[in-house]
Design a protein around this motif. Sequence first.
Motif, short mmCIF file in Angstrom:
data_model
loop_
_atom_site.label_atom_id
_atom_site.label_comp_id
_atom_site.label_asym_id
_atom_site.label_seq_id
_atom_site.Cartn_x
_atom_site.Cartn_y
_atom_site.Cartn_z
N ALA A 23 0.83 -1.21 0.00
CA ALA A 23 0.00 0.00 0.00
C ALA A 23 0.86 1.26 0.00
O ALA A 23 2.06 1.20 0.21
CB ALA A 23 -0.92 -0.02 1.22
N THR A 24 0.20 2.37 -0.23
CA THR A 24 0.87 3.67 -0.20
C THR A 24 1.54 3.86 1.15
O THR A 24 0.88 3.89 2.18
CB THR A 24 -0.14 4.79 -0.42
OG1 THR A 24 -0.86 4.51 -1.61
CG2 THR A 24 0.54 6.12 -0.53
N ALA A 25 2.84 3.98 1.14
CA ALA A 25 3.59 3.97 2.39
C ALA A 25 3.26 5.14 3.30
O ALA A 25 3.24 5.00 4.51
CB ALA A 25 5.08 3.94 2.09
N SER A 29 0.32 3.17 7.84
CA SER A 29 0.29 2.88 9.27
C SER A 29 -0.85 3.57 10.00
O SER A 29 -1.07 3.29 11.18
CB SER A 29 1.63 3.28 9.91
OG SER A 29 1.83 4.67 9.78
N VAL A 30 -1.60 4.46 9.35
CA VAL A 30 -2.67 5.17 10.06
C VAL A 30 -4.04 4.57 9.78
O VAL A 30 -5.03 5.03 10.34
CB VAL A 30 -2.69 6.66 9.69
CG1 VAL A 30 -1.36 7.31 10.03
CG2 VAL A 30 -3.04 6.87 8.23
N ASP A 53 -2.40 -0.97 14.45
CA ASP A 53 -1.18 -1.48 15.11
C ASP A 53 -1.08 -3.00 15.05
O ASP A 53 -0.15 -3.58 15.60
CB ASP A 53 -1.13 -1.03 16.57
CG ASP A 53 -2.35 -1.44 17.36
OD1 ASP A 53 -2.47 -1.03 18.52
OD2 ASP A 53 -3.20 -2.18 16.81
N GLY A 54 -2.06 -3.64 14.41
CA GLY A 54 -2.01 -5.09 14.27
C GLY A 54 -2.47 -5.86 15.48
O GLY A 54 -2.45 -7.09 15.48
N VAL A 55 -2.90 -5.16 16.51
CA VAL A 55 -3.28 -5.84 17.76
C VAL A 55 -4.68 -6.45 17.66
O VAL A 55 -4.94 -7.55 18.14
CB VAL A 55 -3.23 -4.86 18.94
CG1 VAL A 55 -3.79 -5.49 20.20
CG2 VAL A 55 -1.78 -4.41 19.17
N ASN A 73 4.10 -2.58 9.26
CA ASN A 73 3.99 -1.14 8.99
C ASN A 73 5.31 -0.54 8.52
O ASN A 73 5.32 0.50 7.86
CB ASN A 73 3.50 -0.41 10.23
CG ASN A 73 2.02 -0.65 10.48
OD1 ASN A 73 1.31 -1.18 9.62
ND2 ASN A 73 1.54 -0.27 11.66
N THR A 74 6.43 -1.17 8.83
CA THR A 74 7.71 -0.65 8.37
C THR A 74 7.89 -0.85 6.87
O THR A 74 8.64 -0.12 6.23
CB THR A 74 8.87 -1.30 9.12
OG1 THR A 74 8.92 -2.70 8.80
CG2 THR A 74 8.72 -1.13 10.62
N LYS A 75 7.23 -1.87 6.34
CA LYS A 75 7.33 -2.16 4.91
C LYS A 75 6.06 -1.78 4.14
O LYS A 75 6.01 -1.90 2.92
CB LYS A 75 7.61 -3.65 4.69
CG LYS A 75 8.91 -4.14 5.28
CD LYS A 75 9.10 -5.63 5.02
CE LYS A 75 10.42 -6.12 5.59
NZ LYS A 75 10.60 -7.60 5.37
#
Length: 122
Positions: A23-25, A29-30, A53-55, A73-75
Amino acid sequence: VQVVESGGGVVPPGGSLKLSCAATASTFSVNAMGWYRQVPEKERELVAYISTDGVVTYYTDSVKGRFTISRDNTKAIMYLQMNNLKPEDPAVYYCNGDTRYYRGGYHAWGSWGQGPRVTVSE
């Protein structure tokens, strides 16, 4: 959020596949995200959801214990590990880079990619 899915293919019953969604970096993450699937003449359905956050995750009943959603989220990549694939799983699978939970349900706000096809066949 623009997305590009990959990883579809043909596997026998009981086989495994791993789908990826890049996805668009800048906004990855938001947003909470989701994997969906669609078969001909039926509406697209949510398969799995993952929080920013993947939780927090959610799975539709038919894939619980077999599919695992995750994200890095880092990638800026989200994954769907699909194990023990069954004859009812074939579909075109899509990811959505902005899936929101409100009013008791999950709703896709982001754009759709091409969607990899998953086929389960002997």
